[in-house]
Design an enzyme around this catalytic site. Sequence first.
Site, PDB file in Angstrom:
ATOM      1  N   ASP A  84       0.860  -1.185   0.000  1.00  0.00           N
ATOM      2  CA  ASP A  84       0.000   0.000   0.000  1.00  0.00           C
ATOM      3  C   ASP A  84       0.885   1.220   0.000  1.00  0.00           C
ATOM      4  OD1 ASP A  84      -2.253  -1.335   0.110  1.00  0.00           O
ATOM      5  OD2 ASP A  84      -2.796  -0.892   2.171  1.00  0.00           O
TER       6      ASP A  84
ATOM      7  N   THR B 255      -0.371   4.516   1.408  1.00  0.00           N
ATOM      8  CA  THR B 255      -0.646   5.328   2.583  1.00  0.00           C
ATOM      9  C   THR B 255      -0.252   4.624   3.865  1.00  0.00           C
ATOM     10  OG1 THR B 255      -2.504   6.119   1.332  1.00  0.00           O
ATOM     11  CG2 THR B 255      -2.425   6.718   3.655  1.00  0.00           C
TER      12      THR B 255
END
Length: 1123
Positions: free
Chosen positions: A475, A477
């Site tokens: 990911d 974030t």
Amino acid sequence: MGDMANNSVLYSGVKNSLKEANHDGDFGITLAELRVLMDLRSTDALRKIQESYGDVYGICTRLKTSPNEGLSGNPVDIERREAVFGKNFIPPKKPKTFLQLVWEALQDVTLIILEIAAIVSLGLSFYRPPEGDNALCGEVSVGEEEGEGKTGWIEGAAILLSVVCVVLVTAFNDWSKEKQFRGLQSRIEQEQKFTVIRGGQVIQIPVADIIVGDIAQVKYGDLLPADGILIQGNDLKIDESSLTGESDHVRKSLDKDPLLLSGTHVMEGSGRMVVTAVGINSQTGIIFTLLGAGGEEEEKKDEKKKEKKNKKQDGAIENRNKAKAQDGAAMEMQPLKSEDGGDGDEKDKKKSNLPKKEKSVLQGKLTKLAVQIGKAGLLMSAITVIILVLYFVIDTFWVQKRQWLAECTPIYIQYFVKFFIIGVTVLVVAVPEGLPLAVTISLAYSVKKMMKDNNLVRHLDACETMGNATAICSDKTGTLTMNRMTVVQAYINEKHYKKVPEPEAIPPNILSYLVTGISVNCAYTSKILPPEKEGGLPRHVGNKTECALLGFLLDLKRDYQDVRNEIPEESLYKVYTFNSVRKSMSTVLKNSDGSYRIFSKGASEIILKKCFKILSANGEAKVFRPRDRDDIIKTVIEPMASEGLRTICLAFRDFPAGEPEPDWDNENDIVTGLTCIAVVGIEDPVRPEVPDAIKKCQKAGITVRMVTGDNINTARAIASKCGILHPGEDFLCIEGKDFNRRIRNEKGEIEQERIDKIWPKLRVLARSSPTDKHTLVKGIIDSTVSDHRQVVAVTGDGTNDGPALKKADVGFAMGIAGTDVAKEASDIILTDDNFTSIVKAVMWGRNVYDSISKFLQFQLTVNVVAVIVAFTGACITQDSPLKAVQMLWVNLIMDTLASLALATEPPTESLLLRKPYGRNKPLISRTMMKNILGHAFYQLVVVFTLLFAGEKFFDIDSGRNAPLHAPPSEHYTIVFNTFVLMQLFNEINARKIHGERNVFEGIFNNIIFCTIVLGTFVIQIRVVNAFRSSLYEGLEKPESRSSIHNFMTHPEFRIEDSEPHIPLIDDTDAEDDAPTKRNSSPPPSPNKNNNAVDSGIYLTIEMNKSATSSSPGSPLHSLETSL
């Protein structure tokens, strides 16, 4: 709303009435009634609530709780509720007892063979052959003597003893592993918190402290810890597959289905519920109680429900089986090993035909290797036995031309048993029983150390699989970035501000839209709290993007809390919560004049498409055409995105009072025709340590791919900052839509060949949905393009990442930002949400693999040499030069200790400089093979030289061709000692497996290793020395009937000589064990080549050849057991 006010008044009276008697009558509703109610579903439940209690508020009143204020939190009240309704705790399943584990360890085939050999040997030693004419039975029975009957049992006993050692070590290992898992589990449980309202305050309490009557706040991503009834909900959808097996999300609302059940997952929306059942009275608890009671019929009847529940309850409430998050239409119902090291689920596993997760790379290779070694060992031992038997038979009945006499049968049988035992010894030596031990120690040690590196390992083998990872899908974030979102640019009243504008620069009406829109249209659980330490950063609680918007208001000198106090959450007319499909969130407010206003926020390109107007510089709305939209995208959004900013658009729409009320369920008609207020650019800075970590991964042959929901420009900018993309390389950056278009055929089905064209070059997948992530992971794993199957690690934090985390070889969940669902589906939890911790996990994983390889290199050298020596010795001299007990000493003590020494080598950075091994590479590399064969050759040369010419070198009597039951001579002792010391030095050589020259490098970093090598050395000297001193004692006192045979059979030496810090099991002087003297003057020994005889001492010849034993009093015995 009026309803609630009345309830609050009612409640204030309740607060002081807590001193009533402690019985069910206290509450207006009993435990039994609540259980009946919670067993109903949807409309039946609704009808029951209306008939019996009026509505949810009626239930709150009876439970003496306020829907808005919650419980008072008074300890007396809490105690009383726990007494009446129970605690929120489900007693864990009983762990296996130590005895059960021992029984399991005994099932091992090798051990069974050994046990049989030992029992046969014991039985024969107690069997007294009839006194026949020994001369008739041939020369083989030399030296049969009275004392033999007394000591014959030692051999069988020694084998049994070694079996006991192995079993105890194995069982203890399993037991401590189990205990560690339980400890880990309870720690995870204690950390699990849930949000409740008590005394009007929103607080987080441990899940176990939730009681009936609590008002709990539920939100997206939660795993419900107790049963309850909805009081107020916004667009709430629940995944009840873990209870019902239905994969469709269930919509919860006050007028259709208000029951919320424990163990289910909130997939969308938010709300508040009143807790009505906890612990063993909740749905989860009830099913678990049925399982725990072992109701076989129930298990068969409810097979589908409970298949998952059994695991779900393995530790306690939170120990859920991995969450099944929805994956498009295709759902993978795949039970994983329960966290408790897979204990106790065997009967369920047999019953269920669901696919298990495949073996880890190492397990697969080790199983294969163990089977191959086992077969080779069996073959060698069979050949040994056959050769010995043939030699004996041919020599006795052919060469000496003897008859087989009935009275000689027992003697011959005893011979055959001896041969069988030598064969078994060869087998025992061939099978590396130190291997499982090495694996377990290595994994357990790594897992413990990985905790310090912020990796909480939930499944042991994940640690080792990580060392083979070839791809990481991460990911963006929070993993690659710091997850501290701040608004740094804004486009308001047709101006692009490069930094946050002064509030004076914004027209007042735009500012008021902005303030209300952000305050109301962010989840009320998102807040900014003052910093914990002086001078620290303010704490962001809840959704980080929303916190950035709230922080933006604070920068504009406005307070969101004032607006929220004015418009409490209950008064919001309708909320369309954020989810991965919408990528936006909208909130409807009803004004006093009957008109409605809706505020929307979300990904800029999505919201701008729905905007037909925009607030202009003077604060008025003006028409917003498609070409204006393209202008904004080019001049505002793309420049922001290219700097790595996430762009969010804020908009609103008014529904005038006179019009008929819109259909609120038809979201597409509601969230359209919006007026754009502003576009803001939110920065999430890259973590400073990430670029370096990614460089390490790339050097180590691991491809890092970024999968994010952000737009493609932001994603590309961040990927370049991190070093995932380098300028001038032709790697793919594509969006989810494009990805889906490329991988599907005309019918819309996913084709593996199409994925294979994309994934090798793909580096960034932007605007991706969780399904895309799962598709990508599955595509890479199933791909056959490269020579080796790819081993994929995935990071995830959202509820919707569940399928991808589960599909991956190793799933990493975020410990801080991760939802319960994600943690549940993962193999390793990153306690600091940091990408660098993944690199540490790779290092530890490779270290485990290398540790096992080091141990294998050591173990196989020992085995090859010992087997060949035993085999040739038995064939040439009719007796193994290394006695069974000595073999077991080498095998048990050396291997167990060596596994500890080599398995605890700490990892070094150099591990990251080589490519992953891959699934198909053999466990024993060519370098290792070279080392093993080279060392084995050298050791065999030395051993055979000593064996066949040793007596000439040292001027001692030869130990060869002694009668079969003669004691070991000094000659053989030298052979044995040399053999052991060569193994000891080989242990140091085994530290390096990649052909490094310097084997001593970093040796002092591993204290355990140094201690063990020295310790083994000292013990070996003591063992041999003890035998020497016992011999000299014998010289002084002829009557003590000492013999060299005492060396490792039933020694008569003093134990004080032994290592002081080694706990001895039996401290009696071994002299007590000496056989009772029947005949005061033993017959002279026929073994004339034993130099002790020349000293004028009669040696007792034990008929039981010293094939296998140390008597219970011997130090060796104590060593074997204590170590």
